[in-house]
Design a protein around this motif. Structure first.
Motif, PDB file in Angstrom:
ATOM      1  N   GLY A  15     -26.624  24.323 -21.062  1.00 21.04           N
ATOM      2  CA  GLY A  15     -26.425  23.191 -21.961  1.00 21.04           C
ATOM      3  C   GLY A  15     -27.577  22.218 -21.976  1.00 21.04           C
ATOM      4  N   GLY A  16     -28.502  22.382 -21.052  1.00 20.08           N
ATOM      5  CA  GLY A  16     -29.636  21.473 -20.968  1.00 20.08           C
ATOM      6  C   GLY A  16     -30.739  21.806 -21.956  1.00 20.08           C
ATOM      7  N   SER A  17     -31.819  21.043 -21.858  1.00 21.77           N
ATOM      8  CA  SER A  17     -32.939  21.187 -22.793  1.00 21.77           C
ATOM      9  C   SER A  17     -34.255  21.242 -22.041  1.00 21.77           C
ATOM     10  CB  SER A  17     -32.971  20.001 -23.768  1.00 21.77           C
ATOM     11  OG  SER A  17     -31.795  19.938 -24.547  1.00 21.77           O
ATOM     12  N   LEU A  18     -35.198  21.938 -22.631  1.00 24.40           N
ATOM     13  CA  LEU A  18     -36.582  21.981 -22.171  1.00 24.40           C
ATOM     14  C   LEU A  18     -37.497  22.070 -23.372  1.00 24.40           C
ATOM     15  CD1 LEU A  18     -36.527  24.581 -19.206  1.00 24.40           C
ATOM     16  CD2 LEU A  18     -36.972  22.125 -18.999  1.00 24.40           C
ATOM     17  N   GLY A  65     -30.718  27.880 -34.404  1.00 20.02           N
ATOM     18  CA  GLY A  65     -29.828  26.741 -34.277  1.00 20.02           C
ATOM     19  C   GLY A  65     -29.928  26.019 -32.945  1.00 20.02           C
ATOM     20  N   ARG A  66     -30.629  26.606 -31.988  1.00 21.52           N
ATOM     21  CA  ARG A  66     -30.778  25.977 -30.665  1.00 21.52           C
ATOM     22  C   ARG A  66     -32.238  25.640 -30.360  1.00 21.52           C
ATOM     23  NH1 ARG A  66     -29.683  28.798 -26.192  1.00 21.52           N
ATOM     24  NH2 ARG A  66     -30.174  30.837 -27.110  1.00 21.52           N
ATOM     25  N   PHE A  67     -33.151  26.484 -30.811  1.00 22.29           N
ATOM     26  CA  PHE A  67     -34.573  26.295 -30.537  1.00 22.29           C
ATOM     27  C   PHE A  67     -35.287  25.855 -31.809  1.00 22.29           C
ATOM     28  CE2 PHE A  67     -35.098  29.526 -26.800  1.00 22.29           C
ATOM     29  CZ  PHE A  67     -34.012  28.945 -26.161  1.00 22.29           C
ATOM     30  N   MET A  82     -36.183  23.560 -26.823  1.00 23.17           N
ATOM     31  CA  MET A  82     -35.056  24.442 -26.521  1.00 23.17           C
ATOM     32  C   MET A  82     -33.861  23.599 -26.119  1.00 23.17           C
ATOM     33  SD  MET A  82     -37.068  27.450 -24.431  1.00 23.17           S
ATOM     34  CE  MET A  82     -37.468  26.402 -23.046  1.00 23.17           C
ATOM     35  N   ASN A  83     -32.817  23.646 -26.908  1.00 23.08           N
ATOM     36  CA  ASN A  83     -31.598  22.894 -26.651  1.00 23.08           C
ATOM     37  C   ASN A  83     -30.438  23.845 -26.365  1.00 23.08           C
ATOM     38  OD1 ASN A  83     -32.924  20.436 -27.201  1.00 23.08           O
ATOM     39  ND2 ASN A  83     -32.485  20.627 -29.388  1.00 23.08           N
ATOM     40  N   ASN A  84     -29.397  23.302 -25.762  1.00 24.03           N
ATOM     41  CA  ASN A  84     -28.200  24.092 -25.455  1.00 24.03           C
ATOM     42  C   ASN A  84     -28.581  25.413 -24.784  1.00 24.03           C
ATOM     43  OD1 ASN A  84     -25.502  24.820 -25.336  1.00 24.03           O
ATOM     44  ND2 ASN A  84     -25.472  25.625 -27.436  1.00 24.03           N
ATOM     45  N   LEU A  85     -29.382  25.311 -23.756  1.00 22.97           N
ATOM     46  CA  LEU A  85     -29.864  26.513 -23.078  1.00 22.97           C
ATOM     47  C   LEU A  85     -28.724  27.254 -22.394  1.00 22.97           C
ATOM     48  CD1 LEU A  85     -33.193  25.057 -21.769  1.00 22.97           C
ATOM     49  CD2 LEU A  85     -32.997  27.200 -23.039  1.00 22.97           C
ATOM     50  N   THR A 118     -35.648  28.948 -16.177  1.00 20.21           N
ATOM     51  CA  THR A 118     -34.448  29.405 -15.480  1.00 20.21           C
ATOM     52  C   THR A 118     -33.281  28.513 -15.859  1.00 20.21           C
ATOM     53  OG1 THR A 118     -35.754  30.209 -13.606  1.00 20.21           O
ATOM     54  CG2 THR A 118     -33.394  29.878 -13.240  1.00 20.21           C
ATOM     55  N   VAL A 119     -32.217  29.136 -16.341  1.00 14.17           N
ATOM     56  CA  VAL A 119     -31.014  28.408 -16.742  1.00 14.17           C
ATOM     57  C   VAL A 119     -29.883  28.863 -15.832  1.00 14.17           C
ATOM     58  CG1 VAL A 119     -29.474  27.771 -18.615  1.00 14.17           C
ATOM     59  CG2 VAL A 119     -31.865  28.380 -19.103  1.00 14.17           C
TER      60      VAL A 119
END
Length: 121
Positions: A15-18, A65-67, A82-85, A118-119
């Protein structure tokens, strides 16, 4: 000689972002496609997102839709927000660019050194 310099990898919870960044050092004549690929352990390298020099962007279905890929032609840089990883996004991410050193027909397919994403919870 152009080199692709990457930054921004790391570890994040689901759910995090990078944001990954890549810049082309040196003085290329021009850069055609520029973007990101990734390779997870035991899997083949795959396209994540790439942009043509005029801004047409292609995304892998798994990241749509996420990146978000953005490109700055004046600075020879690309950024991948990158969102919602998800755990399945875990991989080494590689910057890729088609570099030309002259107006001739030769384009060199170049890769960065790779940055780990790494997620995991």
């Amino acid at each position: 000689q152009v080199e692709l310099v990457e930054s921004g990898g790391g570890s994040v919870q689901p759910g995090g972002s990078l944001t990954l960044s890549c810049g082309a050092s040196g003085s290329p004549f021009s850069i055609n496609g520029m973007g990101w690929y990734r390779q997870a352990p035991g899997k083949e390298r795959e396209l994540v997102a790439t942009s043509t020099s005029v801004g047409d962007i292609q995304y892998a279905d798994s990241v749509k839709g996420r990146f978000t890929l953005s490109r700055d032609n004046a600075k020879n840089t690309v950024h991948l927000q990158m969102n919602n990883l998800k755990p399945e996004d875990t991989a080494v991410y590689y910057c890729n660019a088609g570099v030309k050193y002259s107006s001739g027909p030769v384009t060199y397919n170049m890769w960065g050194q790779g940055t780990q994403v790494t997620v995991s919870s």
